[in-house]
Design a protein around this motif. Structure first.
Motif, PDB file in Angstrom:
ATOM      1  N   ARG A 283       0.822  -1.206   0.000  1.00 51.05           N
ATOM      2  CA  ARG A 283       0.000   0.000   0.000  1.00 51.05           C
ATOM      3  C   ARG A 283       0.855   1.255   0.000  1.00 51.05           C
ATOM      4  NH1 ARG A 283      -1.383  -2.894   4.643  1.00 51.05           N
ATOM      5  NH2 ARG A 283      -0.639  -2.086   6.650  1.00 51.05           N
ATOM      6  N   ASN A 284       2.016   1.186   0.650  1.00 51.82           N
ATOM      7  CA  ASN A 284       2.929   2.326   0.656  1.00 51.82           C
ATOM      8  C   ASN A 284       3.456   2.627  -0.750  1.00 51.82           C
ATOM      9  OD1 ASN A 284       6.336   2.710   1.361  1.00 51.82           O
ATOM     10  ND2 ASN A 284       4.859   4.332   1.667  1.00 51.82           N
ATOM     11  N   ASN A 285       4.012   1.625  -1.400  1.00 52.65           N
ATOM     12  CA  ASN A 285       4.594   1.842  -2.728  1.00 52.65           C
ATOM     13  C   ASN A 285       3.536   1.897  -3.828  1.00 52.65           C
ATOM     14  OD1 ASN A 285       7.542   1.828  -2.184  1.00 52.65           O
ATOM     15  ND2 ASN A 285       7.115  -0.215  -1.406  1.00 52.65           N
ATOM     16  N   GLY A 286       2.474   1.106  -3.681  1.00 50.97           N
ATOM     17  CA  GLY A 286       1.429   1.108  -4.699  1.00 50.97           C
ATOM     18  C   GLY A 286       0.756   2.452  -4.847  1.00 50.97           C
ATOM     19  N   SER A 287       0.574   3.155  -3.743  1.00 51.88           N
ATOM     20  CA  SER A 287      -0.046   4.481  -3.805  1.00 51.88           C
ATOM     21  C   SER A 287       0.945   5.549  -4.242  1.00 51.88           C
ATOM     22  CB  SER A 287      -0.646   4.843  -2.449  1.00 51.88           C
ATOM     23  OG  SER A 287       0.352   4.865  -1.440  1.00 51.88           O
ATOM     24  N   THR A 288       2.139   5.533  -3.659  1.00 50.83           N
ATOM     25  CA  THR A 288       3.100   6.602  -3.909  1.00 50.83           C
ATOM     26  C   THR A 288       3.672   6.570  -5.323  1.00 50.83           C
ATOM     27  OG1 THR A 288       3.702   6.602  -1.567  1.00 50.83           O
ATOM     28  CG2 THR A 288       5.194   7.721  -3.076  1.00 50.83           C
ATOM     29  N   LEU A 289       4.003   5.382  -5.821  1.00 54.11           N
ATOM     30  CA  LEU A 289       4.607   5.304  -7.154  1.00 54.11           C
ATOM     31  C   LEU A 289       3.655   5.786  -8.241  1.00 54.11           C
ATOM     32  CD1 LEU A 289       6.503   1.887  -6.907  1.00 54.11           C
ATOM     33  CD2 LEU A 289       7.506   4.176  -7.029  1.00 54.11           C
ATOM     34  N   ILE A 290       2.361   5.514  -8.074  1.00 52.51           N
ATOM     35  CA  ILE A 290       1.390   5.974  -9.067  1.00 52.51           C
ATOM     36  C   ILE A 290       1.167   7.477  -8.941  1.00 52.51           C
ATOM     37  CG2 ILE A 290      -0.991   5.783  -9.879  1.00 52.51           C
ATOM     38  CD1 ILE A 290      -0.972   2.877  -8.884  1.00 52.51           C
ATOM     39  N   SER A 291       1.010   7.950  -7.720  1.00 55.15           N
ATOM     40  CA  SER A 291       0.762   9.382  -7.524  1.00 55.15           C
ATOM     41  C   SER A 291       1.954  10.223  -7.964  1.00 55.15           C
ATOM     42  CB  SER A 291       0.420   9.669  -6.062  1.00 55.15           C
ATOM     43  OG  SER A 291       1.480   9.313  -5.206  1.00 55.15           O
ATOM     44  N   GLN A 292       3.164   9.660  -7.883  1.00 52.99           N
ATOM     45  CA  GLN A 292       4.347  10.415  -8.284  1.00 52.99           C
ATOM     46  C   GLN A 292       4.455  10.570  -9.796  1.00 52.99           C
ATOM     47  OE1 GLN A 292       5.697  12.214  -6.374  1.00 52.99           O
ATOM     48  NE2 GLN A 292       6.503  11.355  -4.485  1.00 52.99           N
ATOM     49  N   ILE A 293       3.824   9.669 -10.546  1.00 53.26           N
ATOM     50  CA  ILE A 293       3.758   9.878 -12.000  1.00 53.26           C
ATOM     51  C   ILE A 293       2.970  11.147 -12.290  1.00 53.26           C
ATOM     52  CG2 ILE A 293       2.874   8.983 -14.185  1.00 53.26           C
ATOM     53  CD1 ILE A 293       3.363   6.176 -13.176  1.00 53.26           C
ATOM     54  N   LEU A 294       1.805  11.261 -11.645  1.00 57.39           N
ATOM     55  CA  LEU A 294       0.992  12.470 -11.797  1.00 57.39           C
ATOM     56  C   LEU A 294       1.754  13.702 -11.347  1.00 57.39           C
ATOM     57  CD1 LEU A 294      -2.453  11.180 -10.426  1.00 57.39           C
ATOM     58  CD2 LEU A 294      -1.855  11.629 -12.819  1.00 57.39           C
TER      59      LEU A 294
END
Length: 237
Positions: free
Chosen positions: A168-179
């Protein structure tokens, strides 16, 4: 290798700073860190450096620490507290825009030496800060939302809300960081740099965010061990 070493040192110091603030002051410390990091990251973003063979803005690591804050708050308190940190960041950015532009409205004395430097730096602040304000609102709220969606999914699959913190930590952050990388790069620097440079900044920023996102996972685990008794029940790794 100077810039590379300083960036690595920044990750250690900034993530360590987040944990120290949390250890000393709990969620209030994380709110304070959000205010500091929001202002600093938007000033640092004006500086472009070369490191690891890429051209990148300097505020990436500082800004990444705000995602660490919301992930810790999501994990240890609730979605409400995480969104409170986001709201603080938004209000901080808005207040800093007004304050910094007020500085420029004053007529300096003949003996003044600082105003030219202040004008040089903060004349671009409104665009940078307004872009950051919009991007911050979109990406941070998405990150908090995605964190809890991943959490609900893994809880349904394994029936244990303590597991899969890394996902949940990486799944949320890695996607949001693309945006974050895409919207901020083109919103803040459009017209200032050529298109190839913009794509270079975007790609390098996201590469940096990949590493900072992966490196903040141990910090979230440490923070979960540090959670106050009044927070969620103590979990295991």
């Amino acid at each position: 290798m100077r810039n590379e070493l300083l960036l690595l040192l920044s990750v250690v110091l900034l993530y360590g700073g987040v944990l120290l603030f949390y250890k000393l002051f709990g969620k209030t410390g994380l709110y304070c860190w959000t205010v500091i990091a929001t202002i600093a990251a938007n000033i640092e973003a004006l500086i472009v450096i070369n490191a690891f063979g890429m051209e990148q803005t300097l505020g990436n690591v500082m800004f990444a620490s705000t995602f660490l804050v919301t992930d810790i708050l999501s994990e240890n308190t609730s979605k409400k507290e995480a969104n409170t940190a986001v709201n603080l960041g938004l209000l901080t950015s808005g207040a800093f825009i007004v304050i910094s532009q007020l500085w420029l409205a004053f007529v300096p004395a003949k003996t003044d030496w600082a105003m030219p430097a202040v004008q040089s730096i903060f004349s671009n602040t409104p665009r940078m800060m307004l872009t950051s304000l919009v991007v911050y609102a979109i990406c941070q709220r998405f990150d908090v939302w995605a964190y809890h969606k991943w959490w609900a999914l893994t809880n349904r699959l394994c029936g244990d809300e303590k597991r899969f913190l890394w996902l949940r930590n990486n799944g949320s952050t890695l996607i949001s960081q693309i945006l974050n990388s895409l919207l901020f790069t083109f919103g803040a620097f459009w017209g200032m740099y050529e298109i190839p440079t913009l794509f270079s900044i975007f790609l390098s920023s996201y590469v940096v965010f990949i590493f900072t996102s992966l490196l903040d996972t141990p910090a979230v685990y440490i923070a979960r061990k540090m959670r106050p008794v009044s927070s969620r029940c103590e979990g295991s790794l």
